[in-house]
Design a protein around this motif. Sequence first.
Motif, PDB file in Angstrom:
ATOM      1  N   THR A 323      41.502 -61.835  64.008  1.00  0.00           N
ATOM      2  CA  THR A 323      41.559 -60.985  64.788  1.00  0.00           C
ATOM      3  C   THR A 323      42.717 -60.976  64.121  1.00  0.00           C
ATOM      4  OG1 THR A 323      42.064 -61.252  67.107  1.00  0.00           O
ATOM      5  CG2 THR A 323      41.914 -63.250  65.621  1.00  0.00           C
ATOM      6  N   ARG A 439      41.883 -63.193  74.506  1.00  0.00           N
ATOM      7  CA  ARG A 439      41.316 -63.597  73.766  1.00  0.00           C
ATOM      8  C   ARG A 439      41.055 -62.937  72.437  1.00  0.00           C
ATOM      9  NH1 ARG A 439      38.817 -68.844  72.171  1.00  0.00           N
ATOM     10  NH2 ARG A 439      39.463 -69.395  74.089  1.00  0.00           N
ATOM     11  N   TYR A 440      40.720 -61.546  73.517  1.00  0.00           N
ATOM     12  CA  TYR A 440      39.140 -60.181  72.677  1.00  0.00           C
ATOM     13  C   TYR A 440      40.263 -59.216  72.858  1.00  0.00           C
ATOM     14  CZ  TYR A 440      36.261 -64.493  72.227  1.00  0.00           C
ATOM     15  OH  TYR A 440      35.476 -65.888  72.112  1.00  0.00           O
ATOM     16  N   SER A 444      39.579 -57.586  68.054  1.00  0.00           N
ATOM     17  CA  SER A 444      38.903 -58.353  67.750  1.00  0.00           C
ATOM     18  C   SER A 444      37.863 -57.711  67.125  1.00  0.00           C
ATOM     19  CB  SER A 444      38.436 -59.619  68.639  1.00  0.00           C
ATOM     20  OG  SER A 444      40.016 -59.911  68.939  1.00  0.00           O
ATOM     21  N   LEU A 456      33.163 -65.418  76.158  1.00  0.00           N
ATOM     22  CA  LEU A 456      33.913 -63.878  75.833  1.00  0.00           C
ATOM     23  C   LEU A 456      32.951 -63.295  76.362  1.00  0.00           C
ATOM     24  CD1 LEU A 456      33.828 -60.625  74.741  1.00  0.00           C
ATOM     25  CD2 LEU A 456      32.006 -60.603  73.152  1.00  0.00           C
ATOM     26  N   ASP A 545      38.573 -54.835  77.164  1.00  0.00           N
ATOM     27  CA  ASP A 545      38.480 -55.638  75.595  1.00  0.00           C
ATOM     28  C   ASP A 545      37.967 -54.979  74.478  1.00  0.00           C
ATOM     29  OD1 ASP A 545      39.024 -58.113  77.149  1.00  0.00           O
ATOM     30  OD2 ASP A 545      37.126 -58.770  76.787  1.00  0.00           O
ATOM     31  N   MET A 547      37.168 -54.801  70.592  1.00  0.00           N
ATOM     32  CA  MET A 547      36.058 -54.718  69.301  1.00  0.00           C
ATOM     33  C   MET A 547      35.403 -54.320  68.769  1.00  0.00           C
ATOM     34  SD  MET A 547      34.999 -58.845  71.710  1.00  0.00           S
ATOM     35  CE  MET A 547      35.192 -59.423  70.799  1.00  0.00           C
TER      36      MET A 547
END
Length: 677
Positions: A323, A439-440, A444, A456, A545, A547
Motif C-alpha cells: 500500500t 485502511r484500503y 491498496s 476489509l 475503496d 484497490m
Amino acid sequence: MHFPFLDSLLNILLVLILFFTKSSFVKADEIQVPEPLTTNNYKKELSKGLHIVDFYSPYCSHCKALEPIWNDAYREFYEESQKLNIHFSKVNCIESGDICDMEQITFFPNIRLYGPSGFIKNYPNEAKRSKESLIQFARESAANKDNFKKTKVKSSSKNISGKELEGLIENMNSKEEGILVSFWPSKNMNKSDQETVFEGCESCLTFQRTWSAVSKFAPNKNVEVYHVNCEAYKSFCAKYGFKHLTERSFSEKDPGVAFILPNNHMKRFWKYCKPLSFEPSTYIDWATRLISNSKVPEISIEDILKKENTNVITSLLSNNLETFNTRVTYVKDRNNLALSKESMESISSLDVELLQTNYEFLDNIEEIFAPVEKMINYNETEGLKKFDRNYINLIKNINLPAYMIWKEGNFIPAIVSADIACSESCLLDLLLKKLDQLRYSTYSKLPKTTKEMKKLFSNRHNRYVVLQVIDNNEENESIKFLGNLSVAACDYFYTYSNYIVDQLMLTDNHIKSLFEKMSTKIELSINEKNDLKSSFDKIEKQDIDFMFVDIKEDLTFKDRLKLPERPEGYIDGDIIIIDKKRRIFYTKNALGNNLNSLSKYDLKESLLTLTLPSYSHSKIALDSRMPLNAFHPVICIVGVFLLFFLYKFRRSITKIHLGKKKQEGIILGNFKGTLKD
C-alpha cells in the motif's frame, strides 16, 4: 509417374515435423516429475537458480495428501519455471536423513525456498498447500532478484548483553543514533547469522537472513543494529515483553524486534507489534519514521505538492508495495499549541508519517486541488471542471486544531475535525477511527489473508470496493490502467464534492447564509462552524475503496472473493466493483460489456450510476451478479422464514393428527364402556 525417392523424403519430413511439434508442445500430463534429491546431487542442484524444496517422509499422511498437488503444480508450472529459473524439488527424509538433519527439518511436510546462497525462507504458514498457492509462491520468489545472489549478506549486528542494552536505553540522550535490536530464543549466538539450532522457532532461520540485511543498510539511516540472546538474559527479555523467548520449548514462536529512540520527545523503547516481516526495509522504515515522528517536522503546501508530484504508480509496481504511505498532518490553531507526547505516541504506533503545520496553511488550500483539476479536465465535451468555491471555503473554515490525512498518490486529503468542546484525546480518537476507515482507500493491494479480508468487508464506512485487475508482467499496460483508475477516482471525487455542497445548500437558509458569509471572506464564529460541521456529518457519505490485484502474482483472488469463472477469464485492465453491503459484485454493464479502465470517463460514470445516479450522464446501468458461493443475506433470511413456516406447518398437522387420535380414543373408550354396561 511414381517417384519413390520423393515419397521417402516426404515421409522423413513428416516424421521430423511431428517430432519437433510434439517436443515444442509437451502436454502437462507427459511431463515427468523428477526423482527426489539425494546427498549425491543436493548441493549441486541447489546451486543452480532457485528451488522450492519439499522435505517429506513417505510414511507421513499429510505428505501423501500433498504429493498429487505438488506434482500438478510441477507440471503446470514447468515451462514457466524454466524461464524464471526456479524449480520444484523434493527430498525424502527417510532415504536422505543426513540432508534433513543438516537443514534442521523437525516436521513433515516442510516446504522451503533455497537459492545459490543457501536457505532463504520458509513457505508461509498462512498459505494454503494448493497448486495455485505453490505457483504463486514460486512467482513471488522469482520476482525478487536478491534471491538469486550467490553470496549471503554477512551480518554486522552486534551481540549485546541485557545489562549493556539497559544502560544504552537509560542514556539515549547522549546518542545521536537510534538502535534496532532483535531478540532470539538462543543462548550463545555471537553472530546473528551463525548456524544455530532454534527449538520451536521455524521462522528464526529465515529471519537470520533478514536481520543480516537490516544490519547492512540500517547504519545508512543513522541506526545501529544489535541482537540479544534471550535464553542468556532471561530477566531482561521478560521485562521488555519477550518472556516467550527465554525458555526452550517446542511451542512455535517468532524472534522479536524493538527500537530505541535517541531522544526523549516520546517513549524510548518501542516494541514491533505487527506480524513478523522478512522484508528488511520494513524495520528500517519503521525506525526512521519513529525518529522523524518524534520531531514532528513542519510542512508547507509546497512540500506536499513536491511529495505527491512523483510517479507513485510506477514506484508501487516496481517496489511491490502492499500500500502507499499515509501522512497525517496536524493543523495547529491560532494558539499554536503543539501535540502532546501521548498523541504523538498513539499516532506513531500506527506506522504513519506525522507532520505539522500552522492555521495559515488553510489560507492557500486551493493550491492542493490545482493538480487534481489538471488531471480531471481530460474530456473537452464536459466543459471546464473547477472545484466549487463553496467546497474550498468549507475546508478553510473547519474547526482547529484538526488533522489532514494524505494517502501517498492522492492529492485530496481526508479531514478530521471536531466541535470546540472536543478535547485533544477526543480528536485523537476521531483520527484513529478515520485512519481505520481509510485502511484500503487508495490503491491498496487486495489482502491475501483471511483475517485481512474480513477486516476489509467488515469496514462498512466505504460501501463499494473498486478492484483494478493488472498483470505486472505487462508493466507499461498496468501503469496505464492504474493511471486511468487514479484519474477516474479524482474525477469521481470532484463530482462527490459538488454533491456535498448541494446537500448542504438544501439543509436550510441558515447554512446558505453561512456559505454567503464565507464567500465574502468573513471568518465564521465557533458556533457557526459547529453548525456547519453538524450539517456536514448528517450527509450520507459515498466514499469508495480503490484497490488492485496482480493476476500473475495472486492466483487465488477469485476464490477469496467467490467470483465465478468466466470464459474469457479476468485480464489486465478489468474492473470489478464490489458492493459490501448487499454482497454482490459488478463486472459488466447492462449491455453485457466488461467493466474496465480503458476509458477514464466510462469508469467514472459507472461509479456514479451506483452511488450518485442523479449526477451521472450515462443511462447504462450496471449488471449485478451475486457470488456463486456467497451466503447472501437475502437468501439466508428467506431460507430461515421457509424453515420456520415448514416447522409451524408440521406442528399444526401433528396437532390435528393427535387431536383426531385422541378423539377416536375417547369415542372408542365410551363405546367399550357401553358394551360392558
